[in-house]
Scaffold this motif. Structure first.
Motif, mmCIF file in Angstrom:
data_model
loop_
_atom_site.group_PDB
_atom_site.id
_atom_site.type_symbol
_atom_site.label_atom_id
_atom_site.label_comp_id
_atom_site.label_asym_id
_atom_site.label_seq_id
_atom_site.Cartn_x
_atom_site.Cartn_y
_atom_site.Cartn_z
ATOM 1 N N SER A 25 10.982 1.881 7.004
ATOM 2 C CA SER A 25 12.209 1.602 6.270
ATOM 3 C C SER A 25 12.548 0.125 6.449
ATOM 4 O O SER A 25 12.117 -0.509 7.403
ATOM 5 C CB SER A 25 13.359 2.475 6.761
ATOM 6 N N GLY A 26 13.334 -0.391 5.508
ATOM 7 C CA GLY A 26 13.729 -1.793 5.600
ATOM 8 C C GLY A 26 13.611 -2.490 4.267
ATOM 9 O O GLY A 26 12.943 -2.010 3.352
ATOM 10 N N SER A 27 14.246 -3.620 4.187
ATOM 11 C CA SER A 27 14.222 -4.412 2.958
ATOM 12 C C SER A 27 13.050 -5.372 3.006
ATOM 13 O O SER A 27 13.119 -6.422 3.651
ATOM 14 C CB SER A 27 15.539 -5.180 2.807
ATOM 15 N N ILE A 28 11.980 -4.997 2.339
ATOM 16 C CA ILE A 28 10.780 -5.821 2.317
ATOM 17 C C ILE A 28 10.234 -5.880 0.906
ATOM 18 O O ILE A 28 10.639 -5.123 0.041
ATOM 19 C CB ILE A 28 9.695 -5.270 3.279
ATOM 20 N N PHE A 29 9.305 -6.788 0.700
ATOM 21 C CA PHE A 29 8.666 -6.898 -0.603
ATOM 22 C C PHE A 29 7.592 -5.829 -0.768
ATOM 23 O O PHE A 29 7.524 -5.146 -1.777
ATOM 24 C CB PHE A 29 8.071 -8.289 -0.781
ATOM 25 N N SER A 30 6.732 -5.688 0.250
ATOM 26 C CA SER A 30 5.676 -4.670 0.192
ATOM 27 C C SER A 30 5.064 -4.495 1.583
ATOM 28 O O SER A 30 5.292 -5.298 2.478
ATOM 29 C CB SER A 30 4.580 -5.053 -0.800
ATOM 30 N N PHE A 31 4.310 -3.430 1.715
ATOM 31 C CA PHE A 31 3.548 -3.186 2.936
ATOM 32 C C PHE A 31 2.080 -3.466 2.653
ATOM 33 O O PHE A 31 1.527 -2.926 1.699
ATOM 34 C CB PHE A 31 3.721 -1.742 3.406
ATOM 35 N N ASN A 32 1.482 -4.296 3.458
ATOM 36 C CA ASN A 32 0.046 -4.503 3.350
ATOM 37 C C ASN A 32 -0.671 -3.472 4.213
ATOM 38 O O ASN A 32 -0.389 -2.287 4.119
ATOM 39 C CB ASN A 32 -0.315 -5.938 3.732
ATOM 40 N N THR A 33 -1.547 -3.911 5.059
ATOM 41 C CA THR A 33 -2.289 -2.983 5.904
ATOM 42 C C THR A 33 -1.351 -2.229 6.844
ATOM 43 O O THR A 33 -0.404 -2.795 7.390
ATOM 44 C CB THR A 33 -3.351 -3.727 6.712
ATOM 45 N N MET A 34 -1.629 -0.949 6.998
ATOM 46 C CA MET A 34 -0.934 -0.115 7.980
ATOM 47 C C MET A 34 -1.994 0.537 8.847
ATOM 48 O O MET A 34 -3.137 0.729 8.415
ATOM 49 C CB MET A 34 -0.093 0.963 7.288
ATOM 50 N N GLY A 35 -1.625 0.896 10.050
ATOM 51 C CA GLY A 35 -2.631 1.500 10.908
ATOM 52 C C GLY A 35 -2.064 2.065 12.186
ATOM 53 O O GLY A 35 -0.842 2.063 12.407
ATOM 54 N N TRP A 36 -2.985 2.543 13.007
ATOM 55 C CA TRP A 36 -2.644 3.153 14.291
ATOM 56 C C TRP A 36 -3.468 2.540 15.407
ATOM 57 O O TRP A 36 -4.681 2.359 15.269
ATOM 58 C CB TRP A 36 -2.934 4.656 14.251
ATOM 59 N N TYR A 37 -2.816 2.227 16.480
ATOM 60 C CA TYR A 37 -3.457 1.874 17.735
ATOM 61 C C TYR A 37 -3.135 2.985 18.739
ATOM 62 O O TYR A 37 -2.203 3.768 18.538
ATOM 63 C CB TYR A 37 -2.910 0.551 18.288
ATOM 64 N N ARG A 38 -3.892 3.019 19.818
ATOM 65 C CA ARG A 38 -3.558 3.924 20.901
ATOM 66 C C ARG A 38 -3.823 3.236 22.239
ATOM 67 O O ARG A 38 -4.645 2.331 22.326
ATOM 68 C CB ARG A 38 -4.352 5.229 20.822
#
Length: 120
Positions: A25-38
């Protein structure tokens, strides 16, 4: 500016499945890469999987063919389906995104982490 809220972690037996979610959530233009670390106790944080805005995916060798990453841009949500879980998958899982802000700068944001424990 951007908040990432993870859910879906928990305790599961070896061979079981879990589905992690990461809602942005939030006021942004767009999301590029998303991912998971552990990060497991006593170990460094490692990249588990990532997905680009064009749905190109990348996986750590240790989770290939067992984990599936996906994203729903309309819902601003990313998922990690984890099957055939092993005790060595036990860790705190963190989601992240490289967000393009309203001024077109790019910044990485992190979730708070969710515990996944694989044990009989």
């Amino acid at each position: 500016q951007v908040q990432l809220v993870e859910s879906g972690g928990g305790l599961v037996q070896p061979g079981g499945s879990l589905r992690l979610s990461c809602a942005a959530s939030g006021s942004i233009f767009s999301f590029n890469t998303m991912g998971w670390y552990r990060q497991a106790p006593g170990k460094e944080r490692e990249l588990v999987a990532s997905v680009t805005s064009g749905d190109r995916t990348n996986y750590a060798d240790s989770v290939k063919d067992r984990f599936t990453i996906s994203r729903d841009n309309a819902k601003k949500t990313m998922y990690l389906q984890m099957n055939s879980l092993k005790p060595e998958d036990t860790a705190v899982y963190y989601c992240y995104t490289n967000a393009v802000l309203l001024d077109r700068s790019v910044r990485r944001f992190w979730g708070q982490g969710t515990q996944v424990t694989v044990s009989s």
